[in-house]
Design a protein around this motif. Structure first.
Motif, PDB file in Angstrom:
ATOM      1  N   ILE A 115       4.743  47.025 -32.138  1.00 43.24           N
ATOM      2  CA  ILE A 115       5.628  47.010 -32.573  1.00 43.24           C
ATOM      3  C   ILE A 115       7.036  47.233 -31.845  1.00 43.24           C
ATOM      4  CG2 ILE A 115       3.893  48.803 -34.888  1.00 43.24           C
ATOM      5  CD1 ILE A 115       5.570  50.172 -34.142  1.00 43.24           C
ATOM      6  N   ARG A 116       7.212  47.099 -30.883  1.00 42.10           N
ATOM      7  CA  ARG A 116       7.898  47.339 -29.919  1.00 42.10           C
ATOM      8  C   ARG A 116       7.724  45.653 -29.608  1.00 42.10           C
ATOM      9  NH1 ARG A 116       7.065  52.163 -29.738  1.00 42.10           N
ATOM     10  NH2 ARG A 116       8.437  53.366 -29.517  1.00 42.10           N
ATOM     11  N   ALA A 156       5.882  43.531 -27.458  1.00 38.38           N
ATOM     12  CA  ALA A 156       5.746  42.974 -26.078  1.00 38.38           C
ATOM     13  C   ALA A 156       4.676  42.269 -25.926  1.00 38.38           C
ATOM     14  CB  ALA A 156       4.919  44.744 -25.657  1.00 38.38           C
ATOM     15  N   PRO A 157       4.917  41.643 -25.093  1.00 36.75           N
ATOM     16  CA  PRO A 157       3.966  40.537 -24.834  1.00 36.75           C
ATOM     17  C   PRO A 157       3.088  40.461 -25.229  1.00 36.75           C
ATOM     18  CG  PRO A 157       5.739  40.258 -22.923  1.00 36.75           C
ATOM     19  CD  PRO A 157       5.517  41.774 -23.537  1.00 36.75           C
ATOM     20  N   GLY A 158       1.941  40.490 -24.959  1.00 40.08           N
ATOM     21  CA  GLY A 158       0.515  40.166 -25.639  1.00 40.08           C
ATOM     22  C   GLY A 158      -0.089  40.589 -23.703  1.00 40.08           C
ATOM     23  N   ASP A 159      -0.216  39.750 -22.763  1.00 38.72           N
ATOM     24  CA  ASP A 159      -0.321  39.867 -22.119  1.00 38.72           C
ATOM     25  C   ASP A 159      -0.558  41.162 -21.448  1.00 38.72           C
ATOM     26  OD1 ASP A 159       2.088  38.960 -22.081  1.00 38.72           O
ATOM     27  OD2 ASP A 159       1.398  38.145 -19.659  1.00 38.72           O
ATOM     28  N   ARG A 160       0.900  41.565 -21.761  1.00 39.60           N
ATOM     29  CA  ARG A 160       1.419  43.321 -21.034  1.00 39.60           C
ATOM     30  C   ARG A 160       0.154  44.625 -21.446  1.00 39.60           C
ATOM     31  NH1 ARG A 160       6.301  46.686 -22.453  1.00 39.60           N
ATOM     32  NH2 ARG A 160       6.186  48.557 -21.315  1.00 39.60           N
ATOM     33  N   ILE A 161       0.706  44.012 -23.467  1.00 38.07           N
ATOM     34  CA  ILE A 161      -0.173  45.233 -24.085  1.00 38.07           C
ATOM     35  C   ILE A 161      -2.004  45.379 -23.630  1.00 38.07           C
ATOM     36  CG2 ILE A 161      -1.442  45.656 -26.416  1.00 38.07           C
ATOM     37  CD1 ILE A 161       0.780  43.673 -27.747  1.00 38.07           C
ATOM     38  N   ALA A 162      -2.480  43.756 -23.575  1.00 36.96           N
ATOM     39  CA  ALA A 162      -3.618  43.679 -23.154  1.00 36.96           C
ATOM     40  C   ALA A 162      -4.051  44.813 -22.081  1.00 36.96           C
ATOM     41  CB  ALA A 162      -4.424  42.733 -23.061  1.00 36.96           C
ATOM     42  N   ALA A 163      -3.004  44.666 -20.715  1.00 34.16           N
ATOM     43  CA  ALA A 163      -3.324  45.242 -19.473  1.00 34.16           C
ATOM     44  C   ALA A 163      -3.050  46.868 -19.729  1.00 34.16           C
ATOM     45  CB  ALA A 163      -1.957  45.210 -18.619  1.00 34.16           C
TER      46      ALA A 163
END
Length: 335
Positions: A101-102, A104-111
């Motif tokens: 909801i902020r 954030a990029p998908g790769d950052r969320i996954a990491a």
């Protein structure tokens, strides 16, 4: 950053729920708000979270006034007693929700999700749904979700009270380990004395909207200042001055100045030494086996006392015993 609570007052229709609370939560510190139901601890937590207004006072986080800052903008992580996981989302989706909801990029969320799943020791459960998890696993996921957004403060509202004793003890250790590793200041509401003693750097003992005493777990247990703290922080023998003068006069030099009934001697059960003696003045009323502790109820010099030992005392109900208390084993508390 530290949290400073200054002269905080909260009332409900004239009832004073929090009476001029002053408290500082230092950087990296784990603080437990401890007290019975209705003492104001959850109200204080909800005010800090921004979920409830207050009447007067100040809330400062790293010097920033939080008074007009809404809950969503405070940057705090909150974990409630009811885990409040989204039932239609997987574990990974629940943990990553705050970042999503902020935007954030998908790769950052996954990491970040992978990092937190490893941290809470559930990497294999990323694709499960909340209903497929145990209570302890759900609470770990709720904690990870709170940590995902790198909060400046973690707020825990009795997060372990719905769990059974064994899971609660295990999760206690994991929460403390995670908090120490991340160094995030944390406030936890609990009514469980053992929980506070185990987890806290600082315990805030509350009663009727007031702070009775603040200190380390050792301070509150070994050096309580009031009868309420002595009684709430575990079993205690609270002895009036008149009886101490007759039965244990060697304890009197440590008594603060004040009226005869202003203070009582507080002696923890494990600080009472009991030894079998055929001509002893004491009598064992009963003995309770509690695994690693034996608890004895004694009659001695006209008073009933509670004693505890990790050893087999070698006596049973009705046995005669010698009873002794070292002067340094006594704390004097306001009656």
């Amino acid at each position: 950053m530290d949290l400073q609570i200054k002269n905080l007052l909260k009332t409900f229709d004239g009832f004073v729920a929090l009476d001029r609370i002053n408290l500082t939560v230092e950087e990296r510190e784990f603080v437990c708000l401890l007290g019975p139901s209705g003492c104001g601890k959850t109200t204080l937590l909800r005010i800090v979270a921004g979920l409830m207004p207050y009447d007067t006072g100040e809330l400062l986080m790293g010097g920033r006034d939080l008074g007009a800052v809404p809950a969503r903008d405070r940057g705090f992580g909150i974990v409630f007693q009811s885990y409040s996981l989204f039932p239609n989302m997987t574990v990974a989706e629940n943990i990553g929700y705050g970042l999503k909801i902020r935007k954030a990029p998908g790769d950052r969320i996954a990491a970040r999700v992978k990092e937190l799943l490893d941290l809470i020791k559930l990497p294999q459960l990323a694709d499960r749904y909340p209903w497929q998890l145990s209570g302890g696993q759900q609470q770990r996921v709720a904690l990870a979700r709170a940590l995902a957004v790198d909060p400046s403060l973690i707020l825990l509202d009795e997060p372990l009270s719905a769990l059974d004793a064994r899971v609660r003890a295990d999760l206690r250790a994991e929460i403390r380990d995670v908090q120490r590793r991340l160094g995030i200041p944390t406030i936890m509401v609990t009514h469980d004395q053992e929980e506070a003693l185990t987890l806290a750097d600082k315990v805030v003992c509350m009663n009727h909207g007031l702070i009775e005493q603040v200190g380390t777990p050792q301070d509150l247990y070994l050096r309580p200042r009031t009868r309420f703290v002595a009684d709430f922080m575990g079993s205690s023998n609270l002895l009036p001055t008149g009886w101490v003068r007759d039965a244990m006069p060697h304890l009197l030099p440590g008594r603060p100045d004040g009226a005869e009934n202003a203070y009582e001697a507080c002696v923890r059960p494990e600080r009472i030494a009991v030894a079998p003696a055929a001509d002893g003045e004491g009598r064992v009323i009963d003995l309770t086996f509690l695994g690693n502790i034996r608890r004895l109820r004694l009659s001695w010099r006209g008073r009933e006392l509670l004693a505890e030992t990790h050893q087999d005392p070698g006596v049973g109900p009705g046995a005669a015993v010698d009873v002794s208390v070292a002067a340094e084993a006594c704390a004097w508390v306001r009656a």
